[in-house]
Scaffold this motif. Structure first.
Motif, short mmCIF file in Angstrom:
data_model
loop_
_atom_site.label_atom_id
_atom_site.label_comp_id
_atom_site.label_asym_id
_atom_site.label_seq_id
_atom_site.Cartn_x
_atom_site.Cartn_y
_atom_site.Cartn_z
N ALA A 6 66.90 18.00 86.48
CA ALA A 6 66.50 19.02 85.51
C ALA A 6 67.49 20.18 85.54
CB ALA A 6 65.10 19.52 85.83
N LYS A 7 67.88 20.63 84.34
CA LYS A 7 68.82 21.73 84.22
C LYS A 7 68.04 23.02 83.97
CE LYS A 7 71.46 21.61 80.58
NZ LYS A 7 72.56 21.30 79.63
N ALA A 8 68.51 24.11 84.55
CA ALA A 8 67.87 25.41 84.32
C ALA A 8 68.06 25.80 82.86
CB ALA A 8 68.47 26.45 85.25
N GLU A 9 67.02 26.39 82.28
CA GLU A 9 67.07 26.76 80.85
C GLU A 9 68.11 27.82 80.58
OE1 GLU A 9 63.28 27.69 79.16
OE2 GLU A 9 62.37 25.88 79.95
N ASP A 10 68.31 28.74 81.53
CA ASP A 10 69.27 29.83 81.32
C ASP A 10 70.67 29.45 81.81
OD1 ASP A 10 68.58 29.74 83.94
OD2 ASP A 10 68.40 31.91 84.21
N ALA A 11 70.90 28.15 82.01
CA ALA A 11 72.24 27.72 82.44
C ALA A 11 73.23 27.97 81.31
CB ALA A 11 72.22 26.24 82.79
N GLU A 62 60.84 21.97 87.48
CA GLU A 62 61.62 23.04 88.12
C GLU A 62 63.11 22.70 88.02
OE1 GLU A 62 60.87 25.88 90.12
OE2 GLU A 62 58.88 25.77 89.22
N PRO A 63 63.97 23.72 87.87
CA PRO A 63 65.42 23.43 87.85
C PRO A 63 65.85 22.75 89.16
CG PRO A 63 64.98 25.69 87.18
CD PRO A 63 63.68 25.13 87.67
N ASN A 64 66.82 21.86 89.05
CA ASN A 64 67.37 21.10 90.18
C ASN A 64 66.37 20.16 90.83
OD1 ASN A 64 69.97 22.12 89.94
ND2 ASN A 64 69.54 23.84 91.29
N THR A 65 65.35 19.73 90.08
CA THR A 65 64.47 18.67 90.58
C THR A 65 64.79 17.38 89.85
OG1 THR A 65 62.74 19.26 89.01
CG2 THR A 65 62.56 20.21 91.22
N PRO A 90 67.85 19.24 80.06
CA PRO A 90 66.85 20.32 80.01
C PRO A 90 65.45 19.72 80.13
CG PRO A 90 67.87 19.99 77.86
CD PRO A 90 68.55 19.05 78.81
#
Length: 202
Positions: free
Chosen positions: A190-195, A163-166, A158
């Motif tokens: 980086a993982k998306a917070e709402d994953a 940005e997610p997936n960067t 996290p």
């Protein structure tokens, strides 16, 4: 010459003329009989000629394809002949980079450490410049979007600032040779917070 002899000569002349006309007619009939055969032979020969021309065109096209393929193969061989050699050199670059990193934060350790660091940095710069001359590029994709063609994800973390997936960190730098990946960059993404979260109690 008597009248009978004259008559006989005239009859003979007429007979000869009739025979000659008959022979001419027979020859004409033979020609007429042969002409359809000759016409069909001509058709067969023209058909064969057309087939041979098509075969020659096909052979010519195939030769051009073979030549084009051979040129591409030679070009690839020239471009990527150094691939194995470059792979063997990459651990040297990694070791030099680790040596420079290990001296960070030890600036006050004395002149000896400073001079060693400077020497290693100069060696690393010289080494990387030598690799660039042979179209070897370094992949250091921090902050770039994750690309599975060039990056190998080691883990996802996290990262609220990214940005997610960067790519947020590079564990090991990657390298390209003439645009082709020699070694992918090992990265942390980086993982998306709402994953979706894994239920560890399940």
């Amino acid at each position: 010459m008597s009248a009978d002899e004259k008559r006989n000569e005239q009859v003979e002349e007429r007979n000869e003329a009739a025979e000659a006309a008959a022979e001419e007619q027979a020859a004409g009939n033979q020609d007429a009989e042969q002409s359809p055969e000759q016409g069909s032979e001509l058709d067969v020969l023209q058909q064969k000629l057309q087939e041979y021309q098509e075969q020659a065109l096909r052979a010519q096209a195939e030769m051009q394809n073979v030549r084009r393929r051979a040129e591409i193969d030679v070009e690839k061989a020239h471009k990527f002949a150094l691939e194995k050699f470059v792979k063997e050199l990459l651990p040297v670059a990694d070791s030099l980079e680790k040596a420079v990193e290990s001296t960070e934060g030890h600036e006050n350790a004395g002149e000896l450490v400073a001079s060693i660091r400077e020497g290693v940095e100069m060696t690393l710069t010289l080494f990387m410049n030598s690799l660039k001359k042979f179209n070897v590029e370094q992949l250091n994709p921090v902050g770039e979007p994750f690309d599975p063609q060039q990056h190998e994800a080691m883990s996802m973390v996290p990262a609220p600032d990214a940005e997610p997936n960067t790519v947020v960190a590079v564990v090991q730098k990657g390298y390209l040779l003439n645009g082709r990946v020699v070694r992918p960059a090992m990265v942390v993404v980086a993982k998306a917070e709402d994953a979706p979260k894994i239920d560890e109690q399940a």
